[in-house]
Design an enzyme around this catalytic site. Structure first.
Site, PDB file in Angstrom:
ATOM      1  N   TRP A 103       0.826  -1.219   0.000  1.00  0.00           N
ATOM      2  CA  TRP A 103       0.000   0.000   0.000  1.00  0.00           C
ATOM      3  C   TRP A 103       0.846   1.250   0.000  1.00  0.00           C
ATOM      4  O   TRP A 103       0.526   2.226  -0.682  1.00  0.00           O
ATOM      5  CB  TRP A 103      -1.013  -0.018   1.146  1.00  0.00           C
ATOM      6  CG  TRP A 103      -2.075  -1.036   0.899  1.00  0.00           C
ATOM      7  CD1 TRP A 103      -2.311  -2.168   1.625  1.00  0.00           C
ATOM      8  CD2 TRP A 103      -3.028  -1.063  -0.184  1.00  0.00           C
ATOM      9  NE1 TRP A 103      -3.349  -2.880   1.064  1.00  0.00           N
ATOM     10  CE2 TRP A 103      -3.808  -2.237  -0.039  1.00  0.00           C
ATOM     11  CE3 TRP A 103      -3.288  -0.218  -1.260  1.00  0.00           C
ATOM     12  CZ2 TRP A 103      -4.843  -2.574  -0.932  1.00  0.00           C
ATOM     13  CZ3 TRP A 103      -4.314  -0.554  -2.147  1.00  0.00           C
ATOM     14  CH2 TRP A 103      -5.077  -1.712  -1.978  1.00  0.00           C
ATOM     15  N   ASP A 172      -2.089   6.808   6.182  1.00  0.00           N
ATOM     16  CA  ASP A 172      -3.135   5.962   5.604  1.00  0.00           C
ATOM     17  C   ASP A 172      -3.519   4.932   6.670  1.00  0.00           C
ATOM     18  O   ASP A 172      -2.781   3.993   6.936  1.00  0.00           O
ATOM     19  CB  ASP A 172      -2.590   5.267   4.345  1.00  0.00           C
ATOM     20  CG  ASP A 172      -3.561   4.237   3.777  1.00  0.00           C
ATOM     21  OD1 ASP A 172      -4.678   4.082   4.305  1.00  0.00           O
ATOM     22  OD2 ASP A 172      -3.183   3.576   2.784  1.00  0.00           O
ATOM     23  N   LYS A 196     -12.702  -1.449   5.756  1.00  0.00           N
ATOM     24  CA  LYS A 196     -11.973  -2.430   6.547  1.00  0.00           C
ATOM     25  C   LYS A 196     -12.425  -2.398   8.002  1.00  0.00           C
ATOM     26  O   LYS A 196     -12.939  -3.368   8.507  1.00  0.00           O
ATOM     27  CB  LYS A 196     -10.474  -2.191   6.445  1.00  0.00           C
ATOM     28  CG  LYS A 196      -9.855  -2.915   5.260  1.00  0.00           C
ATOM     29  CD  LYS A 196      -9.314  -2.020   4.245  1.00  0.00           C
ATOM     30  CE  LYS A 196      -8.830  -2.795   3.015  1.00  0.00           C
ATOM     31  NZ  LYS A 196      -8.177  -1.904   2.074  1.00  0.00           N
TER      32      LYS A 196
HETATM   33  C1  LIG Z   1      -7.489  -1.375   1.151  1.00  0.00           C
HETATM   34  C2  LIG Z   1      -6.441  -0.362   1.364  1.00  0.00           C
HETATM   35  C3  LIG Z   1      -6.288   0.737   0.495  1.00  0.00           C
HETATM   36  C4  LIG Z   1      -7.143   0.923  -0.732  1.00  0.00           C
HETATM   37  O1  LIG Z   1      -8.408   1.275  -0.402  1.00  0.00           O
HETATM   38  P1  LIG Z   1      -9.532   1.534  -1.515  1.00  0.00           P
HETATM   39  O2  LIG Z   1     -10.629   2.076  -0.679  1.00  0.00           O
HETATM   40  O3  LIG Z   1      -9.828   0.209  -2.151  1.00  0.00           O
HETATM   41  O4  LIG Z   1      -9.009   2.500  -2.489  1.00  0.00           O
HETATM   42  C5  LIG Z   1      -5.300   1.653   0.784  1.00  0.00           C
HETATM   43  N1  LIG Z   1      -4.505   1.522   1.855  1.00  0.00           N
HETATM   44  C6  LIG Z   1      -4.618   0.474   2.701  1.00  0.00           C
HETATM   45  C7  LIG Z   1      -3.706   0.387   3.877  1.00  0.00           C
HETATM   46  C8  LIG Z   1      -5.583  -0.487   2.485  1.00  0.00           C
HETATM   47  O5  LIG Z   1      -5.699  -1.531   3.323  1.00  0.00           O
END
Ligand SMILES: *Cc1c(COP(=O)(O)O)cnc(C)c1O
Length: 371
Positions: A103, A172, A196
């Site tokens: 990521w 993030d 998530k």
């Molecule tokens: C799933 C995830 C993303 C991407 O998220 P989307 O909503 O699908 O764009 C980015 N960073 C992390 C750490 C993730 O787990």
């Protein structure tokens, strides 16, 4: 009775049952309107209350100071990968990233479209199995970026790194949003796809310190300016109202459980149950992450062969333990123990892993005796 399984998928992921039940109960008639929340205006009074309450609850539970704005956006965390450099870059200053896995690499790729990116630290040397320690960011960085939890590799920052004065820290937190108490003041920007650890797919949270809203160049498309969404309370255009409504129900639920401090305690308990099984398995299960960087949310491990892993996933499924296959890019196994995964579900997984080891170790000893 409706059939429910234990869902260990990485995202979209399990949601608290009381939240789903509440949504079901209200689905056809939202607050006496005779309409579903799916059908009413995002500018209606009834939805408006929910919208405001979602932000208030988030502010209360995370202790978000008043000089931070809460935005409910679309496009996923992947859209923030470019909205971060677009809104925060400063001409002549590098954007500094810590590279910890899949990521962070995607975030870095997008930032490079905008200017000079520096890798402040990396764990590439050991296949991204740890979070670098003592990371130093330079004083002239436009901002510093970390990935709070690498969902695929299963490593997590357990301490917030320091940045020099005037260098905002951007994080993030898609897969570890609200998994533990954090001091929001240490961050300039926090962003997270909701699917998530907070709610359904379709909404992305961004928490942004006010002074960072004005860096964005004037000639930026309107929808890509954080400031517009902040000024309009995330109602510049049609917001993802159903997704925000579900997040609001999840936040109510988290509050009823005692808030993030209580959730954090349970999360530690859950993760320990599974990591203990791995550590005491004499190598039958092998953890991927280096112990001090282990994720509370995404627990990654391997068995001796891909065939045995496949068998383990299949037998778990027979016991209603779903979604244990690792990410397609790295293989292996992964159990996601998000806030909504119960202690009970975690214990069921632990029992299964113990039995699976007993049965499959026996077979391999018998086979080797016969040879
Ligand atoms: C799933 C995830 C993303 C991407 O998220 P989307 O909503 O699908 O764009 C980015 N960073 C992390 C750490 C993730 O787990």
């Amino acid at each position: 009775m409706t059939k429910r399984v234990y869902n260990f998928y990485a995202g979209p992921a399990t949601l608290p049952l009381p939240v789903l039940q509440k949504a079901q109960e209200e689905l056809l008639d939202f607050k006496g309107t005779g309409m579903s929340v799916l059908e009413i205006s995002h500018r209606s009074k009834e939805y408006g209350e929910t919208h405001t309450q979602a932000s208030q609850l988030l502010r209360e539970l995370m202790g978000i100071p008043s000089d931070y704005k809460i935005l409910w956006l679309q496009g996923g965390a992947s859209t923030q990968f470019f909205m971060v450099p677009l809104n925060l870059q400063v001409k002549g200053k590098p954007m500094e990233y810590v590279q910890t896995g899949a990521w962070s690499n995607k975030a870095i790729k997008e930032a490079k479209l905008y200017g000079d990116v520096k890798i402040a630290a990396t764990s590439e040397d050991k296949k991204y199995s740890y979070i670098p320690k003592g990371v130093k960011f330079s004083e002239n960085a436009a901002y510093a970026h970390i990935t709070g939890n690498e969902t695929i590799g299963g490593i997590e920052w357990h301490e917030t790194p320091k940045t020099p004065n005037g260098v905002p820290l951007v994080c993030d937190m898609s897969s570890n949003f609200m998994d533990k108490v954090v001091d929001v003041k240490k961050f300039g920007v926090i962003y997270a796809g909701a699917q998530k650890n907070l709610g359904p797919a379709g909404v992305t949270i961004a928490i942004i310190r006010e002074d960072l809203l004005t860096r964005v160049p004037e000639n930026t498309p309107t929808m890509l300016k954080w400031k517009i969404h902040a000024d309009k309370d995330s109602l510049y255009n049609t917001c993802p109202s159903f997704a925000i409504y579900i997040c609001k129900l999840v936040l109510d639920h988290l509050k009823s459980l005692g808030g993030i401090a209580a959730i954090e305690k349970t999360n530690h308990k859950k993760a320990k149950i599974i990591y203990d099984i791995i550590d005491k398995s004499s190598g039958f299960y092998r953890g991927v992450a280096s112990p001090e960087s282990r994720s509370l949310m995404n627990l990654t491990f391997n068995l001796s062969t891909p065939e045995l892993e496949e068998k383990c996933v299949a037998e778990a499924k027979k016991r209603s333990l779903i979604g244990l296959k690792g990410h397609r890019d790295v293989g292996g196994m992964r159990a996601s123990l998000y806030n909504a995964m119960s202690l009970e579900g975690t214990q069921k997984l632990a029992e299964f892993l113990t039995e699976f080891q007993e049965q499959n170790e026996k077979t391999s000893t018998i086979v080797s005796k016969q040879l």
